[in-house]
Scaffold this active site. Sequence first.
Site, PDB file in Angstrom:
ATOM      1  N   ASN A 163       0.804  -1.224   0.000  1.00 28.62           N
ATOM      2  CA  ASN A 163       0.000   0.000   0.000  1.00 28.62           C
ATOM      3  C   ASN A 163       0.837   1.274   0.000  1.00 28.62           C
ATOM      4  O   ASN A 163       0.389   2.305  -0.497  1.00 28.62           O
ATOM      5  CB  ASN A 163      -0.994   0.002   1.170  1.00 28.62           C
ATOM      6  N   GLU A 261       4.044  -4.610  12.440  1.00 30.98           N
ATOM      7  CA  GLU A 261       2.927  -3.661  12.388  1.00 30.98           C
ATOM      8  C   GLU A 261       1.829  -4.355  11.614  1.00 30.98           C
ATOM      9  O   GLU A 261       2.001  -4.695  10.451  1.00 30.98           O
ATOM     10  CB  GLU A 261       3.362  -2.355  11.734  1.00 30.98           C
ATOM     11  N   CYS A 295      -3.236   1.411   6.852  1.00 32.62           N
ATOM     12  CA  CYS A 295      -3.501   0.744   8.123  1.00 32.62           C
ATOM     13  C   CYS A 295      -4.001   1.722   9.171  1.00 32.62           C
ATOM     14  O   CYS A 295      -4.648   1.325  10.151  1.00 32.62           O
ATOM     15  CB  CYS A 295      -2.252   0.027   8.623  1.00 32.62           C
ATOM     16  N   GLU A 470       8.457   1.892  15.498  1.00 38.39           N
ATOM     17  CA  GLU A 470       9.219   2.252  14.316  1.00 38.39           C
ATOM     18  C   GLU A 470       9.391   3.761  14.255  1.00 38.39           C
ATOM     19  O   GLU A 470       8.716   4.514  14.953  1.00 38.39           O
ATOM     20  CB  GLU A 470       8.499   1.771  13.048  1.00 38.39           C
TER      21      GLU A 470
END
Length: 490
Positions: A163, A261, A295, A470
Amino acid sequence: MSVNLDSPTLPSSIADGTTLYIAGRWSTATDTFERLDPSDLRRVTGIYASATPGNVDAAYAAAGGAQPAWSETTAIERSNYLRSAADLLESRVHEAALTITADMGKAIRDARAEVLRSVAILRYYAGEILQPSGETYPSADSHTMLMTVEEPLGVVCVVTPWNFPFALPAWKIAAAIGFGNAVVWKPAEPACGSAVFLTRILAEAGLPAGVVNLVTGSGRKLSAALTGNPRLAALTFTGSGAVGSRLRQAVADRNIKVQLELGGKNPSIVLADADVEDAALQIVTSAMLHTGQRCTATSRVYVDRAVAPKLQELLVKHADALVVGNPYDAATDIGPLASVEQRDTVAGYLQLARDENVQFLTRREFDSDTCYIAPTILTGVSEKSRLVREEIFGPVVTVQEVDNFDDALKAANDTDYGLSSGVFTRDIATAMTFIRRTQSGLVHINRETSSVEPHVPFGGLKSSSSMSREQGKAARTFFTTTKTAYVRWT
């Protein structure tokens, strides 16, 4: 739907499947696979090598061979490589954006923004790796100094989704190599064109052979090779919860750092005192742009009954105003979904909504033989419905009415996910209460849930994350290990 495409010319390497980059050399494999343009399924956008476990082993051997020398380069040298890569990518923004659009149908404006974001990420890490490293501590012994020293982990496996085919690899790979690690990178199959482009940029920046190695192909077929190699020191993955769980289990009995993630089902709460016009625009922006394939996209809205009619009217107004069409046209807001498979997934959820007699506030539809899905707003959905419980990953949002803030917060937290959440209110006390009580790693006040900046920690709670963070300084923590040194003199 047919469109006139201002699409990129296919590079010869992508035309013949020469998409493996191992030990500084490009090669192909016995088997290849094709990718189709999501906006025109008649057009092949690339032919890619289907890597074998043997190719993965070769990539690990190359990374393992390169890592010792790479770790000995100075932080300033590594910073210069990243700056050069940023400059090269910035000089080819349009070409890179076209590649993203060809890969996964992202509207060209958003694709261009992603490339520029990737440039900023490369530059950020070029600076971050020059920040102070290690700490000193007082000792009980007047002749001893205590200090910590940061060192790279070794070989890092990077597995990225489709994505954000430039930005997500950039923030993982730039941090990994910036702190002295070598990388084996396996991108999602729909993102392989972008992966080849970004790898070429890193190579042109002068990155030594073996520091970054690219393998294209099926994640399911390569999973055991990616996780089972003895050189593997750390794994960073963004993608579905099911795949992330399998990867974590595959390395659970080994001393390997894992960073996952795993998506979200992100709520926004709109209270009676909110600026409802602004809230509606923010929610539609988050839920619908990038075709909802983020997300962090808003997928659930809980609104105070007092302002629910107004919010719904405004949501429909903004959603209906979005231009859905040719992603290569700068006037387009929303392109197609990334693949036939993703279209079928989202279409399946919309059929579920019809089966459950859910109310559709929006009415646009597209031909079923394309990858286009119109922005969709649903209301009257049961909290037990899969529409509320599962990540749809498309331009679909549910709107539910609530009586008060406590009810909204309870419903918002009633999910297995915990990535991002937001509240729209003018009351600072309510906002601060929300920050404390919301069960998500990212919290937004009067903002869309999907905005992310590269210099702050990123990650979720519950099933959305492995709890490691992250980006920002958190990347230094993940991609390095710490030694504590006791230095005594006489």
